[in-house]
Design a protein around this motif. Structure first.
Motif, PDB file in Angstrom:
ATOM      1  N   ASP A  66       0.806  -1.220   0.000  1.00 40.85           N
ATOM      2  CA  ASP A  66       0.000   0.000   0.000  1.00 40.85           C
ATOM      3  C   ASP A  66       0.844   1.277   0.000  1.00 40.85           C
ATOM      4  OD1 ASP A  66      -2.256  -1.580   0.110  1.00 40.85           O
ATOM      5  OD2 ASP A  66      -2.490  -1.416   2.277  1.00 40.85           O
ATOM      6  N   HIS A  69       0.491   3.858  -2.776  1.00 43.36           N
ATOM      7  CA  HIS A  69      -0.851   4.453  -2.822  1.00 43.36           C
ATOM      8  C   HIS A  69      -0.980   5.565  -1.776  1.00 43.36           C
ATOM      9  CE1 HIS A  69      -2.036   1.273  -5.586  1.00 43.36           C
ATOM     10  NE2 HIS A  69      -1.475   0.407  -4.752  1.00 43.36           N
ATOM     11  N   VAL A  73      -1.233   9.938  -2.799  1.00 44.64           N
ATOM     12  CA  VAL A  73      -2.106  10.967  -2.229  1.00 44.64           C
ATOM     13  C   VAL A  73      -1.276  12.196  -1.857  1.00 44.64           C
ATOM     14  CG1 VAL A  73      -3.707  11.538  -0.367  1.00 44.64           C
ATOM     15  CG2 VAL A  73      -3.740   9.250  -1.377  1.00 44.64           C
ATOM     16  N   HIS A 106      -6.625   0.668  -5.832  1.00 41.91           N
ATOM     17  CA  HIS A 106      -6.934   1.127  -4.477  1.00 41.91           C
ATOM     18  C   HIS A 106      -7.644   2.477  -4.504  1.00 41.91           C
ATOM     19  CE1 HIS A 106      -4.659  -1.875  -2.032  1.00 41.91           C
ATOM     20  NE2 HIS A 106      -4.047  -2.060  -3.189  1.00 41.91           N
ATOM     21  N   VAL A 107      -8.653   2.599  -5.330  1.00 45.15           N
ATOM     22  CA  VAL A 107      -9.421   3.840  -5.412  1.00 45.15           C
ATOM     23  C   VAL A 107     -10.909   3.518  -5.347  1.00 45.15           C
ATOM     24  CG1 VAL A 107      -7.671   5.075  -6.744  1.00 45.15           C
ATOM     25  CG2 VAL A 107      -9.473   3.810  -7.940  1.00 45.15           C
ATOM     26  N   SER A 117      -8.439   7.794  -2.994  1.00 45.97           N
ATOM     27  CA  SER A 117      -7.828   6.611  -2.407  1.00 45.97           C
ATOM     28  C   SER A 117      -8.782   5.950  -1.413  1.00 45.97           C
ATOM     29  CB  SER A 117      -6.530   6.983  -1.698  1.00 45.97           C
ATOM     30  OG  SER A 117      -5.965   5.859  -1.053  1.00 45.97           O
ATOM     31  N   SER A 290     -11.400   1.068   3.077  1.00 45.16           N
ATOM     32  CA  SER A 290     -10.087   0.428   3.046  1.00 45.16           C
ATOM     33  C   SER A 290     -10.136  -1.006   3.539  1.00 45.16           C
ATOM     34  CB  SER A 290      -9.093   1.223   3.890  1.00 45.16           C
ATOM     35  OG  SER A 290      -9.593   1.388   5.206  1.00 45.16           O
TER      36      SER A 290
END
Length: 497
Positions: A66, A69, A73, A106-107, A117, A290
Motif C-alpha cells: 500500500d 498508494h 495521495v 486502491h481507489v 484513495s 479500506s
C-alpha cells in the motif's frame, strides 16, 4: 607566534570547562533517561544504516504493498492541491519509488464521482513535510523517527517493571529483528501504531506516577484518538486506551477527563473532516473503504473468524512461524505477583490484545497483503515485548531462558533470511508459506513446521484440531510458568501502586 600560543592556552580551559559541564549534565540525568537516549540514538543509527545500505529489499520495489498508494495521495496534494488521483496514476508519478506499473486498484468513487484513495488520508499528510523536502527518502525517514521514539518509550515503560539490563536488552533485540526492523521504514499505519501504543503506555503510567498530571492525560488521549485517525481498523486499541485512562486516573476529576477527551475527540473530528474531503457526506463509505482488496464487499470475507487464531498460528500469515519468540508474551502476562497488579494495570493488556485480535481476526483481509506478516499485530508490539521481558525477569528458570534463547535464535535466522527473500514473508492472498521451503527445502524442519502450524485460510478439520492443541499447550505451560514464579519468586519488585 607567541600571541597564537597564548590565545590557544587561554581558550583551552574554557573548552575543558564546557566539556566538563556537558558531562556533568549528562551524568546528572537519571540512569533510565540516559539509557533511553542511548536506545533512541542506537535505533536511529541502525535503522539509518539499514535504509542507506539496503534501499531496496532483494526482489522488491523501493516501496511495497500500500505504500505507493499512500504516497500518491501526498503527490496529489503537493502537485495538484487535491486528493483526486486519476491524473496521478495516469502520469505514473509513483515510478521514483515503485518501479513497476500499477493500476487504479486502491481507489473508490468519492466526492463528485471522482476517484480517491481507499486508504485513510492522515498518513499521507504525516509524511508530507519529509516527502516535500526529500521525496520518498524523506517519507521513509519520518517513519524511522517514529519507530526510534517507539523503542525509547517502550524501554521507558519496561524499565519500571523489570531490571534495566533486561529492559534494554529486550528492547534492542525486538526492535532489531523481524518484524519491527522491516516496519521501521514502511509507510504504513502500523508503523505509526507502534509509536502511538508505546507513547500511550508510557503516558498512562506517568499519569499514575504523577497522580494526575494533566499533560500525561492529554498525551494518552492523543494516543487513543490518533490510533483511529491513523486507520479506523485500530478502533479496538482506541477503545482499550479509553479503558486504560479510567484504570490509571488517580481521581474522578472532570478536568482531567477533559484533558484526556479533548485531543482524542480532536483526532476523531479530523478523521471525519478528512473523510468528508475525499468522500463528501458518505462518511460510512469513506471510513470502511479500506477493507483490503475486497473493500466493496464490506468487512466480512471468506476467511473471516479464522484470523483470530490465524494471525498468530497460521503457517503462511501468522506471526509465530516467522518470529516465534513472540509466543512468550502470554507467559509473562500470567506472572503477576498479586491480584492487585491486575486490578490496577495489567487487566488492560488482555483487554487491548484480545479486543484488537477479535476485531481484525474477523476482518476479511487479516493476512495484511504485500507486507511482512503479521502486519495487524505490529502495533501491539510494545505490549507483547513488555510481557516477554516480565517472563525473563520473573521466571529465572534455565528451561525458560533456554526456550527463549532458542526461539530468539530462530527469530534472528528469520530476520537474516528476510533480507534475502522479503516477498516470502508477505501474506499474499490464497498462498501457502513459500518462505520456509525456500530455505529448508523439503527436509525434516520444514515438514515439522508445516505439521504443527495449521493453514487457516480457510481452515479444515485438521486446522481446527491444531488450534485446540495449541490452546491446550499454552494453557498447561502458562500454568506451569506461573506456578514456578509463585513458588520461587524473583524479578524486580513491581512499582508502587
Amino acid at each position: 607566534m607567541q600571541e597564537t600560543v597564548t590565545a590557544e592556552s587561554e581558550a583551552s580551559p574554557a573548552e575543558d570547562k564546557e566539556k566538563v559541564t556537558i558531562t556533568a549534565r549528562w551524568l546528572s540525568l537519571p540512569g533510565r533517561t540516559r539509557t533511553a537516549f542511548l536506545i533512541l540514538l542506537l535505533t536511529l543509527i541502525v535503522y539509518g544504516l539499514v535504509f542507506g545500505l539496503v534501499p531496496r529489499f532483494k526482489g522488491t520495489t523501493s516501496t511495497q504493498g500500500d505504500e505507493p498508494h499512500y504516497l500518491l495521495v501526498t503527490e496529489s496534494i503537493l502537485r495538484d492541491g487535491d486528493v483526486y488521483l486519476t491524473n496521478n496514476y495516469e502520469a505514473k508519478q509513483y515510478l521514483p519509488y515503485f518501479q513497476q506499473t500499477i493500476t487504479m486498484w486502491h481507489v473508490a468513487r468519492g466526492k463528485n464521482g471522482r476517484f480517491v484513495s481507499t486508504h485513510p488520508m492522515f498518513l499521507s499528510l504525516l509524511v508530507l513535510p519529509g516527502f516535500w523536502a526529500f521525496g520518498y527518502p524523506g517519507a521513509a525517514v519520518t517513519m524511522i523517527l517514529l519507530m526510534c521514539f517507539a523503542a525509547m518509550f517502550t524501554f521507558l515503560i519496561m524499565d519500571r517493571f523489570v531490571t534495566r539490563t533486561i529492559a534494554a536488552g529486550v528492547t534492542v533485540f525486538f526492535f532489531f529483528t523481524y518484524p519491527l526492523l522491516f516496519y521501521s521504514r514502511l509507510i504504513y499505519p502500523e508503523t505509526v501504531g507502534v509509536f502511538l501504543v508505546a507513547l500511550g503506555l508510557w503516558s498512562a503510567w506517568r499519569l499514575k506516577e504523577t497522580r494526575g498530571k494533566r499533560v500525561y492525560a492529554a498525551l494518552l488521549g492523543l494516543s487513543a484518538g490518533a490510533m483511529t485517525l491513523a486507520h479506523p481498523k485500530f478502533i479496538a486499541i482506541t477503545i482499550a486506551f479509553v479503558v486504560l485512562f479510567f484504570i490509571v486516573r488517580p481521581s474522578k476529576d472532570l478536568k482531567l477527563l477533559a484533558w484526556f477527551a479533548a485531543p482524542a475527540a480532536a483526532c476523531i473530528l479530523l478523521l471525519l473532516i478528512l473523510t468528508n474531503i475525499a468522500f463528501g457526506w458518505k462518511i460510512v463509505q469513506g471510513l470502511t473503504a479500506s477493507g483490503g482488496s475486497k473493500f466493496q464487499g464490506g468487512y466480512w470475507g471468506t476467511n473471516s473468524v479464522w484470523g483470530i487464531a490465524g494471525m498468530y498460528l497460521d503457517r503462511a500469515w501468522g506471526l509465530l512461524i516467522f518470529a516465534p519468540v513472540y509466543a512468550l508474551f502470554g507467559y509473562g502476562l500470567a506472572c503477576q505477583k498479586t491480584a492487585w497488579e491486575w486490578d490496577r494495570w495489567w487487566v488492560f493488556f488482555p483487554i487491548c490484545i484480545g479486543l484488537h485480535t477479535l476485531v481484525l481476526g474477523v476482518f476479511q483481509s487479516w493476512n495484511g497483503g504485500a507486507a511482512p506478516v503479521q502486519r495487524y499485530l505490529v502495533p501491539l508490539a510494545p505490549m507483547l515485548i513488555l510481557c516477554i521481558a516480565l517472563l525473563l525477569d520473573r521466571v529465572r528458570s534455565k528451561v525458560v531462558w533456554g526456550v527463549a534463547a532458542a526461539l530468539g535464535l530462530w527469530t534472528i535466522v528469520t530476520t537474516v533470511w528476510t533480507f534475502r527473500f522479503m516477498v516470502g514473508t508477505y501474506g499474499i492472498e490464497a498462498t501457502d508459506n513459500i518462505f520456509v521451503p525456500h530455505f529448508l527445502d523439503n527436509g525434516f524442519a520444514k515438514k515439522f513446521l508445516f505439521t504443527v502450524f495449521p493453514l487457516l485460510h480457510p481452515a479444515g478439520i485438521g486446522g481446527m484440531f491444531l488450534i485446540i492443541a495449541w490452546m491446550l499447550f499454552f494453557a498447561v505451560t502458562i500454568y506451569l510458568a506461573r506456578r514456578y514464579h509463585m513458588h520461587y519468586g524473583g524479578g524486580k519488585i513491581p512499582p508502587a501502586y
